[in-house]
Scaffold this active site. Structure first.
Site, PDB file in Angstrom:
ATOM      1  N   GLN A  98       0.813  -1.215   0.000  1.00 30.91           N
ATOM      2  CA  GLN A  98       0.000   0.000   0.000  1.00 30.91           C
ATOM      3  C   GLN A  98       0.846   1.265   0.000  1.00 30.91           C
ATOM      4  O   GLN A  98       0.322   2.346  -0.234  1.00 30.91           O
ATOM      5  CB  GLN A  98      -0.960  -0.019   1.206  1.00 30.91           C
ATOM      6  CG  GLN A  98      -0.350   0.329   2.559  1.00 30.91           C
ATOM      7  CD  GLN A  98       0.322  -0.842   3.247  1.00 30.91           C
ATOM      8  OE1 GLN A  98       0.966  -1.662   2.605  1.00 30.91           O
ATOM      9  NE2 GLN A  98       0.204  -0.914   4.557  1.00 30.91           N
ATOM     10  N   GLY A  99       2.136   1.124   0.278  1.00 35.17           N
ATOM     11  CA  GLY A  99       3.018   2.284   0.207  1.00 35.17           C
ATOM     12  C   GLY A  99       3.164   3.041   1.509  1.00 35.17           C
ATOM     13  O   GLY A  99       3.534   4.216   1.508  1.00 35.17           O
ATOM     14  N   SER A 100       2.925   2.366   2.625  1.00 32.32           N
ATOM     15  CA  SER A 100       3.003   3.051   3.921  1.00 32.32           C
ATOM     16  C   SER A 100       4.388   3.619   4.206  1.00 32.32           C
ATOM     17  O   SER A 100       4.506   4.706   4.776  1.00 32.32           O
ATOM     18  CB  SER A 100       2.639   2.090   5.051  1.00 32.32           C
ATOM     19  OG  SER A 100       1.269   1.836   5.032  1.00 32.32           O
ATOM     20  N   ARG A 157      -5.499   1.842   9.620  1.00 37.67           N
ATOM     21  CA  ARG A 157      -4.908   2.697  10.632  1.00 37.67           C
ATOM     22  C   ARG A 157      -3.516   3.203  10.276  1.00 37.67           C
ATOM     23  O   ARG A 157      -2.937   4.014  10.986  1.00 37.67           O
ATOM     24  CB  ARG A 157      -4.883   1.958  11.982  1.00 37.67           C
ATOM     25  CG  ARG A 157      -4.158   0.619  11.930  1.00 37.67           C
ATOM     26  CD  ARG A 157      -4.342  -0.184  13.205  1.00 37.67           C
ATOM     27  NE  ARG A 157      -3.912   0.533  14.382  1.00 37.67           N
ATOM     28  CZ  ARG A 157      -2.649   0.800  14.670  1.00 37.67           C
ATOM     29  NH1 ARG A 157      -1.690   0.418  13.865  1.00 37.67           N
ATOM     30  NH2 ARG A 157      -2.343   1.448  15.774  1.00 37.67           N
ATOM     31  N   THR A 207      -1.884   5.157   7.638  1.00 30.28           N
ATOM     32  CA  THR A 207      -1.634   6.575   7.390  1.00 30.28           C
ATOM     33  C   THR A 207      -2.080   7.411   8.578  1.00 30.28           C
ATOM     34  O   THR A 207      -1.365   8.307   9.029  1.00 30.28           O
ATOM     35  CB  THR A 207      -2.391   7.023   6.122  1.00 30.28           C
ATOM     36  OG1 THR A 207      -1.838   6.330   5.011  1.00 30.28           O
ATOM     37  CG2 THR A 207      -2.267   8.521   5.906  1.00 30.28           C
ATOM     38  N   LYS A 249      -6.727  10.933   5.961  1.00 29.64           N
ATOM     39  CA  LYS A 249      -7.515   9.793   6.454  1.00 29.64           C
ATOM     40  C   LYS A 249      -7.174   8.565   5.610  1.00 29.64           C
ATOM     41  O   LYS A 249      -6.298   8.627   4.756  1.00 29.64           O
ATOM     42  CB  LYS A 249      -9.012  10.126   6.346  1.00 29.64           C
ATOM     43  CG  LYS A 249      -9.414  11.375   7.127  1.00 29.64           C
ATOM     44  CD  LYS A 249     -10.926  11.592   7.171  1.00 29.64           C
ATOM     45  CE  LYS A 249     -11.483  12.139   5.874  1.00 29.64           C
ATOM     46  NZ  LYS A 249     -12.888  12.589   5.990  1.00 29.64           N
ATOM     47  N   VAL A 284      -7.315   5.396   2.875  1.00 34.15           N
ATOM     48  CA  VAL A 284      -7.770   5.150   1.495  1.00 34.15           C
ATOM     49  C   VAL A 284      -7.606   3.675   1.158  1.00 34.15           C
ATOM     50  O   VAL A 284      -7.764   3.245   0.044  1.00 34.15           O
ATOM     51  CB  VAL A 284      -6.995   6.037   0.489  1.00 34.15           C
ATOM     52  CG1 VAL A 284      -5.524   5.664   0.411  1.00 34.15           C
ATOM     53  CG2 VAL A 284      -7.615   5.984  -0.901  1.00 34.15           C
ATOM     54  N   GLY A 285      -7.304   2.875   2.166  1.00 36.68           N
ATOM     55  CA  GLY A 285      -6.926   1.487   1.906  1.00 36.68           C
ATOM     56  C   GLY A 285      -8.066   0.516   1.753  1.00 36.68           C
ATOM     57  O   GLY A 285      -7.888  -0.564   1.186  1.00 36.68           O
ATOM     58  N   GLU A 286      -9.234   0.838   2.283  1.00 36.08           N
ATOM     59  CA  GLU A 286     -10.318  -0.132   2.179  1.00 36.08           C
ATOM     60  C   GLU A 286     -11.666   0.523   1.889  1.00 36.08           C
ATOM     61  O   GLU A 286     -12.562  -0.125   1.348  1.00 36.08           O
ATOM     62  CB  GLU A 286     -10.428  -0.957   3.466  1.00 36.08           C
ATOM     63  CG  GLU A 286     -11.360  -2.146   3.298  1.00 36.08           C
ATOM     64  CD  GLU A 286     -11.321  -3.083   4.493  1.00 36.08           C
ATOM     65  OE1 GLU A 286     -10.659  -4.124   4.380  1.00 36.08           O
ATOM     66  OE2 GLU A 286     -11.932  -2.763   5.528  1.00 36.08           O
TER      67      GLU A 286
END
Lengths: 161, 761
Positions: free
Chosen positions: B473-475, B514, B516, B702, B704-706
């Site tokens: 995801q690029g965290s 949780r 980002t 906020k 954007v992952g799910e």
């Protein structure tokens, strides 16, 4: 099962390896040669993660290739795309266009794309769709992968980053 | 300090390429299966061939005698080692599903381990079994667990607000049913665990994970260790999609084999075994009820959901996940939720990408479109009329400090040309709209903490220590961007130390959206701490007040006087290589101040346009318009990638994905027969990012992952509904199901969905 010695040229380097008849080209690359850049996904030819290029530069599923059948042949893996420490254009395009997420399928996706580019410098939309149909990327939805392939020309003869 | 829309930012908001991109495209990224430890053995698990049976006898003697075999384990080796409350890691006297772990072997190589499995003798006494929801709920059905004589496991019944009043105030109440099948996530990197438990005081577990603490806690509990005696190593992770939130039986088995053999043991799934190891989502039946006034005000929302839990209730959290989603989208007076787990003789279930919310939304948002149809309203108008707004407090007590849902709806309606298309498209074309909301992090019984550390070396190099895993995801890139913004440097100059629970500070990990938000806030706090320390030193050296200093281009300068500045390395050197000997190291953590639930919520709307082939029934998704309020955009390139991936996965689940199960056996455990979209099937995606600035998010960001996948699934499902002319009561919407719908709607059958669901077994 009798193990045999075979020769295999990988990324220009010639290797002699002892191989069992049950081993695949993928097993030899990852196991005997320690070239773990090529990943093992499903190992049944359905996901394309293990894709390498054959001597003609075509995409090849290494997980479905019995190693001993490849005696005396040459292959290119993800580790063999760089020139003088510089990423190949398709590798640069993948980074710049965000075509990489988790990265597990990336070596296979890039080698599929490279196989496509070896046949045609600027593949059309239909060629891209056909050429990339054999690999499955779970993260990107293939959208940015295709964008990277379309724009690979930008990275040819571009200065190294 | 809360973020403001007009904050001047240098790094945040860019299209930032991945900081680990070079390694990932060049074959340098090391994944778990690439690791070989000295003396490493290969493990294989012997799995049940029976749906339900008593184990009469196990004889492992021949396997133990096979040359090259180093350890064989069965229930007898660890009778008290439990995977979940009622489930031993290795089956005792009863097996309850095909694939259940019974024994395992560690050998010098994989072929020997496979050969040894063949030599283990097992005598079963078959028991009657129930392999579907319908079979398990039938009167006199075979019972899986004595404690649940009706096969119903954990349940949840909850009302928020006043649903009775809501329904009473409604002019009409609409009901619908929906069903989703067993689905599997087909991760790129198959499940793998490499355990080194050769020193019984420390278990080293190399494995892809969404967060080390859950693995540490559960493995420690199982093996009677302290949490710190379990080390989890996860350098690179080939996707997770809710599938790596907690350890699975193979992690315990690998550890058990390693302890017995005194050597590291690797267990890796085969392509078909993956469908057992993953614990995918199970068959689910939904009943929706919505009360509305005749002018389109949604008063009450209700969902009743029956889950196929499989042979054990491994993951009861799935029960409450859909309930919150009901609370967060519309301004209803009351929400009612009923959920229950039903035991069947199939593999225990977990979750799929989008959690249970995405699967539910594919039915629920069709149901809301049905409500609009009954009222004679355009569904987009119904959504807009009822959508939550900033400051709204939902019946479950969630407060939406920032909320751009209405702007998202307006954006997709506008950009898709909805008003010119809805109800006006040619036959066999459809357009649908879906909405969704998702929390950024969430606090349940425990905390929701992420911690971070940052050090500034004497040469000025910034190193960030974080426990957030990057599953793609690029965290890590996002964390470097946040750190770079605070410290006034460049993301690619920052080094990240991660992937090893012995080294990194505490972080629950990358789930519940949780990363980002929570870890981002922790990283920001750690970097602000380091920045303050640098400022103190520079203020002394430059002889100005610390609040007159600014950070940029890797330097600390006096505001308005660039001449008077020091590089990080000069500042760090001054403090470290002096008699003071001070080392600059920042630390920070973040945990929501709320006692329960989430602080921030993201919202989204999507419109999908589809075409149905009346001859074959195949659905083509032509275009998706996506508008998402994800707070401040940190990395635009990664956000687009997240949206692409979720459109892909959403359409995949709605149109293609289904485990075909017969008598408890998955018939299509392969990536060809378990259909997923290939490169040529993806629609064009039009993005609109509605940047509300959340007061709690790092720089206003906020998740954007799910959130987006829930919306994608609802939009695609609603579009097919619109094309075929009635709610499609079952997923996936495969060609034969679509053809059947077309035939039914052509016949004028009014109650297509219900008749269909009742015919299922």
């Amino acid at each position: 099962m009798q193990r045999q010695v075979m020769t295999l040229t990988v990324n220009g380097d010639r290797h002699e390896v002892l191989v069992s008849p049950r081993q695949t080209l993928l097993d030899v690359l990852r196991g005997q040669l320690g070239l773990t850049g090529t990943k093992e996904g499903c190992a049944t030819g359905t996901c394309g993660v293990c894709t390498v290029n054959n001597a003609e530069g075509e995409a090849l599923l290494s997980c479905l290739t019995p190693a001993l059948e490849w005696d005396g042949e040459a292959v290119t893996t993800i580790e063999g795309l760089e020139r003088d420490g510089r990423l190949a254009p398709i590798q640069q395009a993948f980074v710049e266009y965000g075509a990489v997420q988790c990265g597990f399928c990336t070596p296979g996706v890039i080698m599929s794309a490279q196989g496509l580019l070896n046949a045609s410098e600027q593949p059309g939309e239909e060629q891209i769709n056909d050429g990339m149909a054999g690999v499955l990327c779970r993260c990107t939805g293939h959208i940015k992968v295709k964008e990277a392939i379309r724009n690979v020309g930008r990275f040819r003869d571009a200065p190294a980053k | 300090m809360a973020a403001r829309p007009d904050d001047k930012l240098n790094v945040i908001g860019r299209r930032q390429r991945r900081i680990d991109g070079f390694d990932r495209v060049s074959g340098r990224s090391e994944f778990t299966d690439d690791i070989r430890l000295p003396g490493m053995l290969h493990g294989k698990i012997l799995r049940s061939t029976q749906t339900h049976a008593r184990i009469v006898r196990i004889d492992t003697s021949k396997a133990e005698e096979l040359p090259g075999v180093k350890a064989v384990v069965t229930h007898k080796d660890a009778p008290d080692l439990m995977f979940s409350e009622h489930q031993p890691v290795l089956a005792g006297d009863v097996v309850r599903y095909v694939g259940e772990e019974i024994a395992a072997v560690a050998a010098l190589d994989l072929l020997t381990a496979e050969e040894a499995l063949e030599l283990i003798e097992i005598e079963y006494e078959p028991l009657p079994s129930a392999t579907t929801l319908r079979q398990a709920l039938r009167e006199g059905a075979p019972v899986l667990h004595v404690r649940s004589p009706d096969n119903v496991g954990p349940t949840m019944e909850k009302d928020w607000g006043d649903p009775d009043r809501g329904f009473a105030e409604s002019d009409c109440v609409i009901e619908d049913e929906f069903r989703t099948p067993m689905q599997h996530n087909t991760l790129a990197e198959l499940h793998v665990a490499l355990a080194d438990f050769s020193n019984p005081d420390k278990l080293h577990m190399y494995t892809p994970t969404q967060g080390a603490p859950m693995y540490q806690m559960e493995l420690a509990k199982g093996f009677g260790l302290e949490t710190s005696q379990v080390r989890v190593v996860y350098r690179n992770i080939g996707g997770a999609f809710t599938g790596r939130g907690r350890p699975k039986p193979h992690h315990f088995v690998a550890a058990l084999l390693s302890r017995k053999a005194g050597k590291p043991v690797k267990i890796k799934a085969t392509a078909d075994e993956e469908f057992i190891m993953f614990r995918a989502s199970g068959e689910t039946v939904y009943k929706f009820r919505t009360g509305v006034t005749s002018d389109g005000v949604i008063k009450a929302l209700e969902a009743d959901i029956t889950f196929d839990a499989g042979g054990h209730d491994e993951w009861a959290m799935i029960l409450w996940l859909p309930s919150v989603y009901l609370n967060w989208v519309y301004q209803a007076v009351g929400v009612r939720y009923r959920g229950r787990f039903v035991f069947t003789n199939t593999v225990p279930k977990g979750s799929h990408h989008g959690g249970i919310m995405g699967r539910m939304s594919a039915g629920w948002q069709q149901h809301i479109a049905h409500v609009a149809q009954e009222l004679g309203m355009d569904p987009a108008d119904l959504h807009l009329k009822n959508a939550v707004m900033p400051g709204h407090e939902s019946p479950d007590g969630s407060v939406f400090a920032s909320c751009g849902l209405r702007d998202c709806i307006k954006a997709v309606v506008d950009r898709s040309g909805w008003k010119h298309k809805y109800g006006k498209l040619p036959k066999y074309r459809g357009i649908g709209i879906g909405l969704g909301a998702q929390a950024s992090g969430s606090k349940a019984a425990d905390n929701d903490t992420s911690a971070a550390m940052v050090k500034i070396a004497a040469d000025g190099v910034v190193t960030l220590y974080t426990g957030i895993p990057d599953m793609g995801q690029g965290s890590h890139t996002v964390m470097c961007m946040i750190a770079a913004e605070v410290l006034g440097t460049e993301p690619e100059s920052i080094r990240v130390v991660q992937g090893d629970s012995d080294i990194t500070p505490f972080d629950w990990g990358a789930f519940s959206q949780r990363g980002t938000f929570t870890t981002g806030n922790a990283v920001k706090a750690a970097c602000e701490d380091a920045r303050q320390q640098l400022a103190e030193i520079a203020s002394r050296e430059l002889d100005v007040a610390a609040d007159r200093l600014e950070f940029g281009a890797g330097r600390v300068a006096v505001r308005g006087n660039a001449e008077q500045s020091m590089s990080f390395s000069e500042v760090a050197n001054k403090s470290l290589h002096s008699t003071e000997g001070r080392f600059v190291m920042g630390r920070g953590f973040f945990n929501s101040p709320k006692p329960f639930g989430a602080l921030a919520f993201s919202f989204g709307a999507q419109v999908a346009e589809v075409e149905v082939d009346p001859v074959t029934g195949a659905v083509t998704v032509d275009k998706v318009w996506a508008a998402h309020d994800i707070g401040r955009v940190i990395n635009r390139l990664a956000v687009e990638g997240q949206l692409d991936g979720q459109v892909f996965s959403g359409m995949s689940q709605v149109l293609y994905e289904e485990c075909k199960v017969e008598d408890g056996l998955i018939l299509n455990p392969s990536r060809l027969e378990y259909k997923l979209p290939r490169a040529y099937e993806l629609p064009e995606v039009d993005y609109t990012l509605v940047e509300t600035i959340d007061p709690y998010g790092p720089f206003g960001a906020k998740e954007v992952g799910e959130g987006p996948i829930v919306v994608s699934m609802s939009a695609v499902a609603a579009a097919v509904q619109n094309a075929v002319g009635a709610m499609v009561p079952e997923m996936p919407m495969t060609p034969w199901r679509v053809l059947r719908m077309l035939r039914a709607t052509a016949d004028g059958s009014t109650d297509v969905g219900k008749a269909w669901s009742e015919g299922l077994d």
